[in-house]
Design a protein around this motif. Structure first.
Motif, PDB file in Angstrom:
ATOM      1  N   TRP A  20       0.856  -1.179   0.000  1.00 52.61           N
ATOM      2  CA  TRP A  20       0.000   0.000   0.000  1.00 52.61           C
ATOM      3  C   TRP A  20       0.895   1.233   0.000  1.00 52.61           C
ATOM      4  O   TRP A  20       2.078   1.170   0.317  1.00 52.61           O
ATOM      5  N   HIS A  22       0.540   5.972  -0.001  1.00 59.93           N
ATOM      6  CA  HIS A  22      -0.257   7.084   0.505  1.00 59.93           C
ATOM      7  C   HIS A  22      -1.617   7.192  -0.188  1.00 59.93           C
ATOM      8  O   HIS A  22      -2.604   7.609   0.438  1.00 59.93           O
ATOM      9  N   ILE A  25      -4.096   4.997   1.574  1.00 61.16           N
ATOM     10  CA  ILE A  25      -4.424   5.562   2.882  1.00 61.16           C
ATOM     11  C   ILE A  25      -5.389   6.734   2.721  1.00 61.16           C
ATOM     12  O   ILE A  25      -6.410   6.827   3.419  1.00 61.16           O
ATOM     13  N   GLN A  26      -5.078   7.632   1.803  1.00 58.05           N
ATOM     14  CA  GLN A  26      -5.932   8.805   1.596  1.00 58.05           C
ATOM     15  C   GLN A  26      -7.331   8.399   1.138  1.00 58.05           C
ATOM     16  O   GLN A  26      -8.338   8.938   1.613  1.00 58.05           O
ATOM     17  N   TYR A  28      -8.885   5.586   1.695  1.00 60.99           N
ATOM     18  CA  TYR A  28      -9.583   4.988   2.837  1.00 60.99           C
ATOM     19  C   TYR A  28     -10.098   6.071   3.788  1.00 60.99           C
ATOM     20  O   TYR A  28     -11.268   6.055   4.190  1.00 60.99           O
ATOM     21  N   HIS A  29      -9.252   7.030   4.122  1.00 59.38           N
ATOM     22  CA  HIS A  29      -9.676   8.088   5.035  1.00 59.38           C
ATOM     23  C   HIS A  29     -10.827   8.908   4.444  1.00 59.38           C
ATOM     24  O   HIS A  29     -11.783   9.242   5.153  1.00 59.38           O
ATOM     25  N   TYR A  46      -5.160  13.304   7.706  1.00 57.78           N
ATOM     26  CA  TYR A  46      -5.805  12.159   7.047  1.00 57.78           C
ATOM     27  C   TYR A  46      -5.795  12.275   5.521  1.00 57.78           C
ATOM     28  O   TYR A  46      -6.043  11.280   4.839  1.00 57.78           O
ATOM     29  N   GLU A  49      -0.610  14.169   1.805  1.00 58.43           N
ATOM     30  CA  GLU A  49       0.486  13.193   1.865  1.00 58.43           C
ATOM     31  C   GLU A  49       1.687  13.666   2.678  1.00 58.43           C
ATOM     32  O   GLU A  49       2.382  12.860   3.302  1.00 58.43           O
ATOM     33  N   HIS A  53      -0.879  10.482   8.518  1.00 56.38           N
ATOM     34  CA  HIS A  53      -0.746   9.358   9.437  1.00 56.38           C
ATOM     35  C   HIS A  53      -1.814   8.327   9.058  1.00 56.38           C
ATOM     36  O   HIS A  53      -2.666   8.593   8.204  1.00 56.38           O
ATOM     37  N   VAL A  54      -1.766   7.142   9.673  1.00 56.14           N
ATOM     38  CA  VAL A  54      -2.627   6.036   9.248  1.00 56.14           C
ATOM     39  C   VAL A  54      -3.543   5.620  10.387  1.00 56.14           C
ATOM     40  O   VAL A  54      -3.080   5.178  11.443  1.00 56.14           O
ATOM     41  N   PHE A  58      -7.356   1.009   9.069  1.00 59.09           N
ATOM     42  CA  PHE A  58      -6.929   0.726   7.693  1.00 59.09           C
ATOM     43  C   PHE A  58      -6.551  -0.743   7.541  1.00 59.09           C
ATOM     44  O   PHE A  58      -6.621  -1.299   6.441  1.00 59.09           O
ATOM     45  N   VAL A  99       2.890   4.662   6.323  1.00 54.16           N
ATOM     46  CA  VAL A  99       2.151   5.245   5.206  1.00 54.16           C
ATOM     47  C   VAL A  99       2.383   4.455   3.917  1.00 54.16           C
ATOM     48  O   VAL A  99       1.493   4.339   3.075  1.00 54.16           O
TER      49      VAL A  99
END
Length: 284
Positions: A20, A22, A25-26, A28-29, A46, A49, A53-54, A58, A99
């Motif tokens: 995975w 950034h 992660i982005q 998902y947030h 959230y 980039e 943070h995660v 996640f 990340v």
């Protein structure tokens, strides 16, 4: 019997490589409703980039949730997916999720419990990277019509009801398009997007993913109790008690005590119908 409990638990674990970065992660947030207000420094953690943070939840979508998929296809497990419900979820964090990462996910059926009219599969996923263990995730999968085989009923996951009024109560709106965005993290079940499919399943319209409510709730706890510090979360567990629809509002009630936050989540517009129950965040 479609579930051979002994065979399922004895089966060799299945491993796969996941990665995975950034963007995952982005996405998902954003699927949890992060980024409102868009320029809020707390929300930029959230969404931006350079500050990212995660959120520990996640873990449920990393690698598109391959651990659960692998568990449902394990030896000894032959079930009708229409009879399958996600009953509960637990994540134990061994250290903060980076990340960007590459890791090995190892999944197995950790237990099969006999609840009489249903069976519960505990699908355990352990994830580690080159530096060591990252997280362990247990998905409790409720399979209707597969109980009554004389097995162990398993431990109770019910928490003692908190006493007194909650220390905090937070409301989080669910956007009309939120399920459409959240499903891009890997859960493509049409129940969350296709009105015709939702009607066949007995719902007036598509419902939100339970794991989206799960993530939204953890974000609320991190932001309001833990000072926005995702690294303080050590474990997070819940029981999925009911549905919520896009466009509704989550009411998140928090009872705080040293090292733990007990949570109740309900749907405001339907007279506080239960959404998440027996929910606990442990932290340092």
């Amino acid at each position: 019997m479609p579930i051979d409990a002994a065979k399922a638990v004895a089966a060799e674990p299945r491993s796969a490589e996941i990665s995975w970065d950034h963007k995952d992660i982005q996405l998902y947030h954003l699927g949890l409703g992060a980024g409102v207000p868009a320029t809020d420094p707390d929300e930029l953690r959230y969404t931006l980039e350079s500050k990212l943070h995660v959120l520990p939840s996640f873990a449920t979508v990393a690698g598109a949730g391959m651990g659960v998929v692998g568990g449902l296809s394990a030896p000894g497990v032959e079930v009708n997916l229409a009879a399958v419900l996600h009953g509960g979820q637990t994540i134990e964090l061994h250290r903060p999720i980076p990340v960007k990462g590459k890791a090995t996910t190892t999944s197995r059926v950790a237990a099969v419990y006999d609840k009489g009219k249903a069976a519960i599969l505990v699908l355990r996923t352990e994830v580690a990277d080159a530096e060591g263990p990252l997280w362990t995730s247990d998905a409790q999968i409720f399979v209707r019509g597969e109980g009554g085989f004389g097995g162990d009923r398993g431990p109770s996951t019910r928490l003692e009801a908190p006493t007194g009024a909650p220390d905090k109560t937070i409301e989080r709106p669910i956007r009309e398009d939120q399920a459409l965005l959240y499903r891009l993290s890997g859960d493509w079940n049409p129940l969350h997007a296709d009105p015709e499919f939702a009607k066949l399943a007995g719902f007036d319209r598509p419902i939100l993913h339970g794991l989206c409510s799960y993530g939204m709730t953890l974000k609320a706890v991190v932001d309001t109790v833990l000072g926005g510090d995702v690294s303080r979360v050590t474990s997070y567990s819940t029981r999925f008690a009911g549905i919520v629809f896009p466009g509704e509002t989550l009411r998140i009630a928090l009872w705080e005590s040293p090292g733990r936050v007990q949570v109740s989540v309900t749907a405001v517009e339907r007279d506080d119908a239960p959404v998440l129950a027996d929910t606990l965040v442990l932290h340092n």
